[in-house]
Motif scaffolding. Structure first.
Motif, PDB file in Angstrom:
ATOM      1  N   ALA A 562       0.832  -1.196   0.000  1.00 33.57           N
ATOM      2  CA  ALA A 562       0.000   0.000   0.000  1.00 33.57           C
ATOM      3  C   ALA A 562       0.873   1.254   0.000  1.00 33.57           C
ATOM      4  CB  ALA A 562      -0.916  -0.005   1.226  1.00 33.57           C
ATOM      5  N   SER A 563       0.245   2.397  -0.239  1.00 30.99           N
ATOM      6  CA  SER A 563       0.972   3.664  -0.229  1.00 30.99           C
ATOM      7  C   SER A 563       1.396   4.005   1.190  1.00 30.99           C
ATOM      8  CB  SER A 563       0.089   4.774  -0.796  1.00 30.99           C
ATOM      9  OG  SER A 563      -1.028   4.994   0.061  1.00 30.99           O
ATOM     10  N   SER A 564       2.277   4.985   1.326  1.00 36.87           N
ATOM     11  CA  SER A 564       2.776   5.363   2.651  1.00 36.87           C
ATOM     12  C   SER A 564       1.651   5.853   3.552  1.00 36.87           C
ATOM     13  CB  SER A 564       3.863   6.435   2.511  1.00 36.87           C
ATOM     14  OG  SER A 564       3.359   7.574   1.821  1.00 36.87           O
ATOM     15  N   ARG A 565       0.657   6.549   2.981  1.00 33.00           N
ATOM     16  CA  ARG A 565      -0.478   7.014   3.790  1.00 33.00           C
ATOM     17  C   ARG A 565      -1.260   5.837   4.361  1.00 33.00           C
ATOM     18  NH1 ARG A 565      -3.975  11.383   4.238  1.00 33.00           N
ATOM     19  NH2 ARG A 565      -2.812  12.621   2.714  1.00 33.00           N
ATOM     20  N   GLN A 566      -1.461   4.817   3.536  1.00 36.01           N
ATOM     21  CA  GLN A 566      -2.235   3.659   3.995  1.00 36.01           C
ATOM     22  C   GLN A 566      -1.434   2.765   4.933  1.00 36.01           C
ATOM     23  OE1 GLN A 566      -3.199   2.710  -0.244  1.00 36.01           O
ATOM     24  NE2 GLN A 566      -5.244   2.330   0.535  1.00 36.01           N
ATOM     25  N   ARG A 567      -0.106   2.808   4.857  1.00 35.32           N
ATOM     26  CA  ARG A 567       0.725   1.970   5.724  1.00 35.32           C
ATOM     27  C   ARG A 567       0.942   2.597   7.097  1.00 35.32           C
ATOM     28  NH1 ARG A 567       4.268   2.037   1.310  1.00 35.32           N
ATOM     29  NH2 ARG A 567       5.943   2.935   2.582  1.00 35.32           N
ATOM     30  N   ARG A 568       0.620   3.844   7.228  1.00 35.06           N
ATOM     31  CA  ARG A 568       0.939   4.549   8.480  1.00 35.06           C
ATOM     32  C   ARG A 568       0.137   3.991   9.657  1.00 35.06           C
ATOM     33  NH1 ARG A 568       0.606  11.115   9.603  1.00 35.06           N
ATOM     34  NH2 ARG A 568       1.487  11.031  11.724  1.00 35.06           N
ATOM     35  N   LYS A 569       0.835   3.738  10.762  1.00 36.53           N
ATOM     36  CA  LYS A 569       0.211   3.297  12.005  1.00 36.53           C
ATOM     37  C   LYS A 569       0.087   4.496  12.932  1.00 36.53           C
ATOM     38  CE  LYS A 569       0.232  -1.045  10.764  1.00 36.53           C
ATOM     39  NZ  LYS A 569      -1.002  -1.762  10.428  1.00 36.53           N
ATOM     40  N   TRP A 570      -1.183   4.849  13.232  1.00 38.62           N
ATOM     41  CA  TRP A 570      -1.417   6.041  14.066  1.00 38.62           C
ATOM     42  C   TRP A 570      -1.204   5.705  15.539  1.00 38.62           C
ATOM     43  CZ3 TRP A 570      -2.291  10.613  11.584  1.00 38.62           C
ATOM     44  CH2 TRP A 570      -2.609  10.531  10.224  1.00 38.62           C
TER      45      TRP A 570
END
Length: 570
Positions: A562-570
């Motif tokens: 996935a893109s970096s936005r979708q891979r980000r863990k909040w």
């Protein structure tokens, strides 16, 4: 201006490349994998009487001959003979030969149709079959039960009772009265693509048959869309239809479509009852009409957070897919931690529940080439055990050369013999070309044979073609649908042709290795601050690989990352 009609003779000189039927046959044989070649040979044996299979002495007969040569010795029983001592029938009828003859129609021939039937694997139970089997164990109103059986066989491969693919787009293009606000062709193109409604213009290179086929395809898809629009209108005109939301109409559509198709006397209430019956079966989520409904069906209604989970699915599914957690938290008036906790509890929901019931099937692969290490050297061998050795029948050759035979018979024999010889030569040429191409491939890929995928080297078909002094299209045909068995596993021959990227040191890295580098970099990133494609490209450059960002993006998508936005863990 005066127009006249007439006839005239004109002499024109032109160059034209025409392939003889025998050349076309040779090209086709080169492309055939082993099992398809076997079928083709069997077909030719039936069609060409001049072809025959070279008879070879069976190994059992050879062994018996050797035993018979040993004078004064009693041949030891074979393993097969020992086994048969325990399976001899207690009673053999006197007319056994007659019985066998009656069964096969010939004392020597076998019933090929019956043999093929016996060797054909039984059809595995489909997803629809398994859902219908569960219905047999459920008690319900007979009419509702019968309709549920019909709906079960309307499920798609994901287990959905999905509306037609045009429904959502058509509903979005209609106003409150149901009038279409866009041209129908535009709506169809938004779903199936512009090619579905576009007819090519008459110009060089476009045949009238292609134009006619495109027109027929467009007419069919437009008629299909018209039918969907008519069914939507029927739903709107039904009692209560005017007050239904677009979402409710979408959910109602597959039920109405089924009732119209079956032409039964079921009511829409019975159809909804049949659907609810299906949705109680396993696995959870079966017979959902949309992805949202499928996921909601998998949530336990007694769950204390049922309302929040359902709202999250029904209102924010797209935001969840794109990892817009802060937006979801603000819309639902929850904290980011609450949203993450809900997502953690919902991670086991299956968007394709039908896949759990779908039969697992894997295509059988028969290698055409085997690579082994013998005495420290790699050997390349063709798998020829399945292909019979063909010969030309001598009686046809004699008839062809018999000057006293009728001309028609001699001509027939000549055509049959020439066809047989050409087929034999074409098969031998295929085997020779395939062997030579495979040998050159693994002359370049010896590191792969020893060390595996990480050692795969870049290789182009043109390189092999130049080394063998053949056209690159011949290499392409030779490896088409062919598989090779190596110590590293079974792969398609085309797997060993891969592009590469030159490193700063002058070495060439294969495309597969570059993809693995991308994956390793992404796997090692900080989940709270994932790397963008530009960052990955910069990391690769630090390792001596100068690759453009768009190439990184292409490789990332091919790897399913996935893109970096979708891979980000909040």
């Amino acid at each position: 201006m005066r127009l006249e009609m007439g006839m005239e003779h004109r002499l024109q000189l032109q160059q034209k490349l025409v392939l003889a039927p025998m050349i076309i046959q040779s090209i086709e044989i080169l492309q055939l994998p082993q099992m398809n070649l076997l079928e083709y040979v069997e077909q030719q044996l039936q069609e060409n009487e001049a072809l025959d299979v070279e008879q070879q002495e069976a190994p059992e007969q050879v062994k018996m001959t050797e035993r018979e040569k040993r004078k004064g010795e009693t041949p030891a029983p074979t393993e097969h003979e020992k086994l048969m001592e325990f399976v001899q029938p207690e009673f053999v009828p006197e007319d056994w030969e007659e019985f066998r003859y009656a069964r096969t129609g010939n004392g020597d021939d076998r019933d090929k149709k019956q043999e093929a039937l016996n060797n054909t694997p039984g059809r595995e139970s489909s997803l629809q079959d398994r859902v219908a089997e569960q219905l047999q164990l459920v008690e319900a109103d007979p009419r509702v039960h019968d309709l549920a059986q019909i709906l079960a066989y309307s499920l798609n491969h994901r287990g959905f009772l999905a509306p037609h693919r045009f429904v959502r787009a058509l509903l979005a293009a209609t106003d409150a009265t149901g009038a279409l606000q866009k041209p129908l062709a535009e709506v169809v193109a938004s779903v199936d693509g512009i090619a579905a409604v576009k007819i090519p213009q008459a110009k060089p290179g476009v045949t009238p048959e292609e134009i006619s086929a495109a027109r027929d395809a467009r007419d069919r898809v437009m008629q299909e869309a018209q039918q969907v629009l008519a069914t939507i209108e029927q739903i709107r005109l039904a009692p209560g239809g005017a007050e239904m939301s677009l979402h409710d109409i979408e959910l109602r559509y597959p039920l109405v479509e089924c009732l119209l198709r079956e032409k039964g006397d079921w009511s829409i209430e019975e159809a909804e009852a049949a659907l609810r019956l299906l949705q109680t079966l396993e696995p959870k989520g079966i017979a959902g009409r949309t992805e949202e409904e499928t996921l909601v069906l998998q949530i336990d209604p007694d769950d204390l957070l049922y309302v929040e989970k359902r709202k999250l699915i029904e209102c924010h599914l797209e935001d969840m897919e794109k990892n817009r957690l802060q937006k979801i938290a603000k819309a639902m008036d929850l904290t980011l931690d609450d949203i993450q906790m809900l997502l953690e509890e919902m991670k086991d929901l299956d968007p394709s529940p039908g896949s759990r019931l779908a039969p697992e099937s894997a295509a059988l692969v028969y290698p055409d080439v085997i690579v082994n290490e013998v005495d420290g050297h790699w050997t390349v061998d063709l798998v020829n055990s399945q292909i019979p050795t063909l010969v030309v029948r001598e009686d046809f050759v004699q008839l062809m050369n018999d000057k006293d035979a009728p001309t028609a018979q001699r001509e027939m024999a000549r055509k049959r013999v020439e066809g047989a010889r050409w087929l034999i030569d074409a098969i031998q040429q295929r085997q020779s070309t395939l062997t030579r191409v495979a040998e050159r491939i693994f002359a370049h890929q010896q590191a792969y044979l020893a060390h595996g995928e990480s050692a795969l080297r870049p290789l182009k078909m043109q390189t092999v073609a130049d080394e063998l002094s053949i056209h690159v299209s011949t290499v392409s045909r030779a490896i088409a649908d062919k598989w090779v068995q190596t110590p590293q596993g079974i792969n398609a021959l085309k797997y060993f042709f891969t592009g590469g990227t030159e490193t700063e040191s002058g070495d060439v890295e294969s495309r597969l290795n570059v993809k693995n580098r991308v994956k390793e970099i992404v796997d090692g990133e900080d989940p709270a601050n994932p790397l963008s494609d530009d960052d990955v490209a910069a990391r690769l450059k630090d390792h001596g690989l100068d690759i453009a960002r768009r190439t990184v993006t292409k490789y990332r998508k091919q790897l399913g990352i996935a893109s970096s936005r979708q891979r980000r863990k909040w």
